[in-house]
Design a protein around this motif. Structure first.
Motif, PDB file in Angstrom:
ATOM      1  N   MET A   1      17.000  -5.552 -10.320  1.00  0.00           N
ATOM      2  CA  MET A   1      16.171  -5.778 -11.502  1.00  0.00           C
ATOM      3  C   MET A   1      16.718  -5.032 -12.708  1.00  0.00           C
ATOM      4  SD  MET A   1      13.841  -3.996 -13.588  1.00  0.00           S
ATOM      5  CE  MET A   1      13.432  -2.637 -12.505  1.00  0.00           C
ATOM      6  N   ILE A   2      17.220  -3.817 -12.491  1.00  0.00           N
ATOM      7  CA  ILE A   2      17.782  -3.028 -13.601  1.00  0.00           C
ATOM      8  C   ILE A   2      18.949  -3.772 -14.227  1.00  0.00           C
ATOM      9  CG2 ILE A   2      18.959  -0.878 -14.211  1.00  0.00           C
ATOM     10  CD1 ILE A   2      17.416   0.444 -11.883  1.00  0.00           C
ATOM     11  N   TYR A   3      19.868  -4.239 -13.398  1.00  0.00           N
ATOM     12  CA  TYR A   3      21.044  -4.939 -13.919  1.00  0.00           C
ATOM     13  C   TYR A   3      20.679  -6.305 -14.501  1.00  0.00           C
ATOM     14  CZ  TYR A   3      23.538  -1.281 -11.428  1.00  0.00           C
ATOM     15  OH  TYR A   3      23.993  -0.057 -11.000  1.00  0.00           O
ATOM     16  N   ASP A   4      19.716  -6.996 -13.868  1.00  0.00           N
ATOM     17  CA  ASP A   4      19.273  -8.289 -14.404  1.00  0.00           C
ATOM     18  C   ASP A   4      18.665  -8.113 -15.792  1.00  0.00           C
ATOM     19  OD1 ASP A   4      20.083  -9.658 -12.173  1.00  0.00           O
ATOM     20  OD2 ASP A   4      18.082  -9.806 -11.271  1.00  0.00           O
ATOM     21  N   THR A   5      17.881  -7.055 -15.962  1.00  0.00           N
ATOM     22  CA  THR A   5      17.225  -6.802 -17.248  1.00  0.00           C
ATOM     23  C   THR A   5      18.233  -6.463 -18.332  1.00  0.00           C
ATOM     24  OG1 THR A   5      15.228  -5.989 -16.130  1.00  0.00           O
ATOM     25  CG2 THR A   5      15.509  -5.373 -18.444  1.00  0.00           C
ATOM     26  N   LEU A   6      19.229  -5.672 -17.967  1.00  0.00           N
ATOM     27  CA  LEU A   6      20.194  -5.194 -18.960  1.00  0.00           C
ATOM     28  C   LEU A   6      21.268  -6.220 -19.276  1.00  0.00           C
ATOM     29  CD1 LEU A   6      20.697  -1.527 -17.672  1.00  0.00           C
ATOM     30  CD2 LEU A   6      19.244  -2.301 -19.556  1.00  0.00           C
ATOM     31  N   TYR A   7      21.703  -6.954 -18.254  1.00  0.00           N
ATOM     32  CA  TYR A   7      22.884  -7.803 -18.432  1.00  0.00           C
ATOM     33  C   TYR A   7      22.634  -9.283 -18.136  1.00  0.00           C
ATOM     34  CZ  TYR A   7      24.690  -3.067 -18.000  1.00  0.00           C
ATOM     35  OH  TYR A   7      24.883  -1.723 -18.155  1.00  0.00           O
TER      36      TYR A   7
END
Length: 349
Positions: A319-325
């Motif tokens: 979720m962190i990477y999906d949100t950022l990138y």
């Protein structure tokens, strides 16, 4: 269309003068646009136009004998400045009065007429000249809501002077009152929000972070303190890497997803987890020769550590990477790698 010889002469003079009027119109428009930008005043629009030949002919047919010369017709060039807020009307007016010579005897502030049915016409009308003796031009200043109301009135064919049945006049009056109230409330809300931002900045600078609700404005103020700089420098030192600027605002959604409610929660994460975040970054960089890193590296590792420390798993890290990138299946592979590295540093500690 029948015009008197006098009016025919005025119309012909106007046609011959049009190239000069076009130059003046463009000059005034560019001067207004540049000055407003320099003064930091955000506008809805600046409109400008030269009166059409047919429009002027119609005006001369109706009341041409009152004009002794072409300079008596003050709206051959017309500009309209549309602001977002009522209090910006006065700011713009002050700038206009500094840029140009104002013919105060022919200018009018229709806001002071207090005609409840004429909301859309409650604008400032300034008759201006670049310098004494030059061609006059008209500048209208009004708010976006006043401008919209005026356009609607024109579209449906209503003017304040037209006699309408009482029920229709009441409808117009009610709508005009609502829009006038909305105009005032938007200005009041902007003032309130400006003061709120000042209060946030004061609280952040004083270190009372637990009292500041996490929001776009407060997070932006928090970032001005460079709270992740020490961690970034530690991580960069692993490979003597150079840090390049990156916006950290996208991380706000991640922090809100974690349930953080105040800047104090964010600072607690920095205080409690920076060492672990450094170890996690070290495990990634130790086997590379990367010498350029984003300034987001510290906060990104902090977020991964926070998610895993609080019982999160693959989906939470992804979720962190999906949100950022942006959502991508490769983020799941990256999440698995981060989890393995996090478990490895945990075994060493």
């Amino acid at each position: 269309m029948r015009l008197s010889p006098h009016c025919e002469a005025l119309l012909q003079e106007f046609i011959e003068l049009r190239p000069q009027l076009i130059q003046l119109d463009n000059k005034v428009f560019e001067l207004l646009q540049t000055t407003m930008q320099q003064q930091g005043i955000e506008l809805n629009s600046i409109e400008h136009r030269i009166k059409g030949v047919e429009s002027l002919a119609g005006k001369l047919e109706r009341k041409g004998e009152k004009y002794h010369s072409l300079s008596d017709i003050t709206d051959l060039i017309g500009l309209r400045i549309v602001t977002f807020y009522t209090d910006d009307v006065d700011k713009v007016a002050a700038i206009v009065s500094q840029l140009f010579d104002i013919d105060w005897s022919n200018s009018v502030d229709k806001r002071k007429l207090h005609d409840f049915n004429s909301f859309g016409y409650n604008s400032l009308h300034y008759i201006c000249q670049l310098h004494e003796g030059s061609i006059p031009f008209e500048i209208q200043i009004r708010t976006a809501l006043q401008h919209t109301w005026s356009a609607i009135e024109h579209d449906i064919g209503y003017k304040g002077a037209v006699k309408l049945p009482p029920q229709y006049r009441r409808q117009f009056s009610r709508l005009a009152g609502m829009l006038e109230l909305a105009d005032d409330e938007f200005s009041r809300l902007r003032t309130t929000m400006t003061e709120y931002r000042r209060q946030i900045q004061t609280l952040v600078k004083s270190g009372n972070l637990s009292e500041v609700t996490l929001s776009t404005d407060s997070f932006r103020s928090y970032l001005e303190l460079h709270p992740f700089e020490r961690l970034n420098q530690r991580i960069a030192a692993v490979n003597q890497a150079e840090l390049f600027p990156a916006s950290l605002m996208p991380f706000l959604r991640v922090l809100e997803h974690f349930g953080m409610e105040s800047l104090g929660d964010v600072q607690a994460m920095v205080d409690d987890l920076s060492d672990t975040a450094y170890q996690l970054a070290l495990s990634q960089l130790a086997v590379t020769d990367l010498d350029i890193l984003s300034e987001s590296v510290g906060l990104q590792n902090l977020c991964v550590v926070y998610a895993l420390k609080h019982g999160g798993g693959r989906d939470d890290v992804k979720m962190i990477y999906d949100t950022l990138y942006g959502a991508n299946e490769s983020n799941a592979i990256l999440a698995d790698a981060m989890i393995r590295q996090y478990k490895a540093i945990g075994q060493k500690q």
